[in-house]
Scaffold this motif. Structure first.
Motif: not given
Length: 569
Positions: A396-415
């Protein structure tokens, strides 16, 4: 007068020991000299003229040294705050302009205000809610964005955007503007800096002692800066189309009121300021608390909030952008022998000297070297080790890492940060909604009770003992109810149900109603519900409720008492 002096003069200064003076002075000078190119680069990363990196390392550093919680943390411009400044101000002003610089100072003021208010409200506990996976994923994603954004200085291609897709699309669109000489300078500088940073074992330690190799590694970026300036002057790189930083304005940062847009624009900046404040606090607190623990010192999260807040507030009034505690500069500060914040004050003197005496000497410095410096230093922030560890130990913590990482790359820092936080909180809720409920038995000859699936235990045909390993609330009451009914179906001969409540710290209204319903269901089957080991604060909540008043069984002080009373029934 004594009490006033005690409030105005920090403890470290009132209790300063002269024995620490030589190492503090040396550490401050070393950090000041070594972070000059880094500070210039972070200002450029923030979309500001390079001199603002030196401005950001003066007033905020003085204020934090006076009021901050850490004796050794080195505060100043860092990569994360720099790129967050650039991405948030992109819609409001053109980078490099005076209005943009004033907007960056406004953002620092907003961030500082939020941090200071949080400190006054004693919200230091909030850092506990940012999981390691989210923070590491966010920083790693931001590092990739920073790396790609700096390609514009190595190629002279006008790359722009707030996400990886935006950067790559503009790079493809303007690819024909590539400047070969700039690329050559940037690639060589990047290769040398990477070799120095990550290949020290082969570059330096094959022929230097361990201590000499460490200093060679630290001084190399500064030496490379000097070589680049000399080559730029000798080969007239500026005349051949290589972008250089030009003359740096001489003098200290001035007191300047920031540009205040209309209220609608200011409100649009507020969420970004809030996220920046959160990241600054979490990252700085991580550094400060780590070194406090290593040095046997006390860390005060609320004082850290106040110190960071006032540092950014004051910096916003003296031409600074948002600052935070830096991982690398703090490590250099400690390794160089810093004992107190006096080392940071010495670093400020180096920055002042650079602004007064060396401003024209830095003019031929190519932007390509600054970009390469940032790119080489940022690689270490891509935290693959944490992702591997999280995926092995806590998916679950790994999933949070991936979500934040991919989210930053695709949608930008804030999102991206918001996405990571949402996934992290969703994981927390899911875990809480699926509590562990164990069927237990008695360890022979003892008063201990353990899970029947893990230990060789004694059970009793008329008793079913269940241990609930989580507080009971509306989010998990239905799940617990279902698991209890399933256990009752597995042991139909048991007519006495004992719920062991040793791990239950709270029972909310929904959970109380669930237990009351369970009590009624058991009564209809001529079975009884009993509790054991209810904690005092929990009993205070439920003692005068229908749950206890209508309980078909008893409340026992311990599970052993319950077994002794019920096993013969």
């Amino acid at each position: 007068m004594t009490s006033i002096a005690a409030r105005l003069i920090p403890t470290w200064l009132r209790q300063y020991q002269l024995a620490a003076l030589p190492t503090d002075v040396i550490a401050g000078l070393v950090v000041g000299v070594l972070v000059i190119p880094q500070s210039l680069g972070y200002a450029v990363l923030a979309g500001l003229p390079p001199v603002y990196g030196l401005y950001a390392a003066i007033v905020p550093v003085i204020v934090y040294a006076w009021l901050g919680s850490s004796n050794v943390q080195a505060v100043g411009p860092v990569a994360i705050t720099a790129i967050m400044t650039a991405s948030s101000l992109l819609p409001y002003a053109e980078q490099g302009t005076e209005q943009y610089a004033l907007m960056a100072s406004l953002l620092a003021l907003m961030v500082g205000s939020l941090l200071w208010i949080a400190g006054r409200l004693k919200l230091g506990w909030i850092m506990q809610f940012i999981s390691r996976g989210v923070s590491a994923g966010f920083v790693s994603g931001a590092a990739v964005l920073i790396f790609v954004s700096q390609l514009k200085y190595l190629t002279d291609i006008p790359i722009a955007g707030s996400s990886l897709i935006g950067y790559l699309s503009t790079m493809q669109l303007y690819a024909r503007q590539l400047h070969p000489l700039t690329l050559l300078i940037g690639v060589i500088a990047f290769a040398l800096l990477v070799a120095n940073r990550y290949g020290s074992k082969w570059v330096w330690r094959t022929w230097l002692s361990s201590s000499s190799a460490k200093w060679a590694e630290r001084l190399f970026p500064l030496i490379l800066l000097g070589i680049a300036i000399l080559l730029s002057m000798a080969l007239h790189w500026d005349a051949r189309g290589v972008a250089t930083i030009g003359n740096i304005p001489q003098g200290l940062p001035r007191f300047t009121l920031p540009h205040i847009p209309d209220i609608q624009e200011a409100l649009k900046l507020l969420p970004t300021a809030g996220l920046m404040a959160l990241i600054i606090f979490v990252s700085s607190s991580s550094v400060a608390s780590t070194y406090a623990r290593l040095r046997g010192e006390k860390f005060d999260a609320n004082r850290e909030l106040t110190g960071l807040g006032l540092a950014n507030l004051s910096g916003g009034l003296f031409q600074s952008f948002a600052v935070a505690g830096g991982f690398s500069r703090t490590a250099i500060n400690v390794d160089s022998g810093a004992k107190t914040p006096l080392a940071s004050l010495m670093t400020v003197l180096v920055m002042i000297a650079a602004l007064i005496a060396f401003n024209s000497a830095l003019a031929p410095l190519p932007y390509a070297l600054l970009g390469a410096t940032i790119m080489a230093s940022i690689i270490g922030l891509i935290d693959i080790a944490t992702l591997k560890s999280a995926w092995q130990r806590d998916r679950l913590d790994g999933a949070s890492f991936i979500a934040a990482f991919v989210g930053v790359l695709i949608f930008g820092l804030n999102t991206g940060l918001v996405i990571g936080l949402m996934v992290s909180f969703a994981s927390l809720i899911w875990q809480s909604s699926q509590p562990h409920v164990a069927i237990v038995g008695q360890l022979a000859g003892t008063g201990h009770f353990r899970n029947i699936n893990r230990h060789d235990v004694v059970t009793f045909h008329n008793l079913l003992m269940l241990r609930i390993d989580e507080s009971l609330f509306f989010g998990n009451s239905e799940s617990v109810h279902r698991r209890i009914l399933n256990a009752l179906q597995q042991y139909p001969e048991a007519h006495e149900l004992i719920l062991i409540m040793a791990a239950v710290n709270h029972i909310d209204l929904t959970a109380q109603e669930m237990l009351s319903t369970l009590n009624q269901e058991l009564a209809l089957q001529n079975k009884h519900l009993h509790f054991s080991f209810i904690k005092g604060p929990v009993m205070d909540v439920i003692e005068h409720t229908p749950l206890i008043a209508e309980l078909s069984g008893q409340v026992y002080l311990s599970t052993m008492d319950a077994v002794n009373a019920l096993k013969q029934i």
